[in-house]
Scaffold this motif. Structure first.
Motif, short mmCIF file in Angstrom:
data_model
loop_
_atom_site.label_atom_id
_atom_site.label_comp_id
_atom_site.label_asym_id
_atom_site.label_seq_id
_atom_site.Cartn_x
_atom_site.Cartn_y
_atom_site.Cartn_z
N ALA A 87 0.90 -1.65 -0.22
CA ALA A 87 -0.29 0.12 0.18
C ALA A 87 1.38 0.95 -0.44
CB ALA A 87 -0.86 -0.15 0.98
N ILE A 88 2.20 1.27 0.54
CA ILE A 88 3.14 2.41 0.78
C ILE A 88 4.25 2.62 -0.52
CG2 ILE A 88 5.43 3.16 1.85
CD1 ILE A 88 4.10 2.28 4.52
N THR A 89 3.78 1.62 -1.14
CA THR A 89 4.65 1.09 -2.28
C THR A 89 3.94 1.90 -3.41
OG1 THR A 89 5.69 -0.50 -1.92
CG2 THR A 89 5.75 0.19 -4.79
N ARG A 90 2.44 1.66 -3.55
CA ARG A 90 1.33 2.14 -4.64
C ARG A 90 0.99 3.79 -3.86
NH1 ARG A 90 -1.16 -3.09 -2.99
NH2 ARG A 90 -2.51 -1.51 -1.71
N ARG A 91 1.13 3.84 -3.18
CA ARG A 91 0.67 5.82 -2.54
C ARG A 91 2.01 6.20 -3.33
NH1 ARG A 91 0.58 7.29 2.86
NH2 ARG A 91 3.46 6.88 2.85
N LYS A 92 3.21 5.71 -3.15
CA LYS A 92 4.64 6.74 -4.01
C LYS A 92 4.03 6.96 -4.98
CE LYS A 92 7.55 5.97 0.63
NZ LYS A 92 8.87 4.43 0.16
N GLN A 93 3.69 4.87 -5.85
CA GLN A 93 3.95 5.41 -7.31
C GLN A 93 3.12 7.11 -7.55
OE1 GLN A 93 3.25 1.72 -8.22
NE2 GLN A 93 5.32 0.85 -7.86
N ARG A 94 2.05 6.45 -7.06
CA ARG A 94 0.96 7.57 -7.54
C ARG A 94 1.33 8.89 -7.52
NH1 ARG A 94 -2.74 3.84 -4.41
NH2 ARG A 94 -2.97 5.76 -2.66
N LEU A 95 1.90 9.76 -5.66
CA LEU A 95 2.65 10.44 -6.04
C LEU A 95 3.50 10.79 -6.95
CD1 LEU A 95 2.75 10.65 -2.31
CD2 LEU A 95 0.86 12.11 -3.32
N ALA A 96 4.24 10.35 -7.18
CA ALA A 96 5.31 10.24 -8.46
C ALA A 96 4.93 10.69 -9.93
CB ALA A 96 6.57 9.01 -7.89
N ARG A 97 3.89 9.88 -10.32
CA ARG A 97 3.22 10.18 -11.47
C ARG A 97 2.40 11.92 -11.78
NH1 ARG A 97 1.09 5.09 -11.12
NH2 ARG A 97 -0.87 5.14 -10.06
N PHE A 98 1.55 11.83 -10.69
CA PHE A 98 0.85 13.14 -10.13
C PHE A 98 1.83 13.94 -10.39
CE2 PHE A 98 -0.12 17.15 -7.65
CZ PHE A 98 -1.41 16.92 -7.73
#
Length: 103
Positions: A87-98
């Motif tokens: 879940a932490i990894t997915r959040r970091k990936q979403r933030l990076a894309r944003f």
């Protein structure tokens, strides 16, 4: 000194933890295991002793009643660890894309 001899702030439970705990218990006002609404506590899924860097990570917390929290002890299953870290990894990936899309 043992964990029971140290103060709450020395064990990682400072004002920032109290704020996170209050926020989580308001958002989820029942035990995630048994459904109780009494003596709720915010629990670290991956224990502080194992990952102190996740002390204030909301994705590493859940709301449990005192009975369920105490019966769980200071341990996490491999499945729980994987769920939190994924879940932490997915959040970091979403933030990076944003942030990349904002440039």
């Amino acid at each position: 000194p043992t964990a029971t001899q140290r103060t709450a702030p020395e064990r990682g439970y400072d004002h920032r933890w109290r704020q996170l705990s209050t926020k989580q218990r308001k958002a989820s006002p029942f035990c995630e295991r048994c459904g109780s609404t009494q003596t709720l506590e915010c629990d670290h899924i991956i224990p502080l002793a194992e990952r102190p860097d996740l002390a204030l990570e909301p994705l590493n917390t859940r709301v449990l009643c005192r009975t369920c929290n105490r019966s769980r002890g200071n341990r996490a299953t491999d499945a729980e660890r994987k769920q939190v870290l994924d879940a932490i990894t997915r959040r970091k990936q979403r933030l990076a894309r944003f942030y990349a899309s904002q440039q």
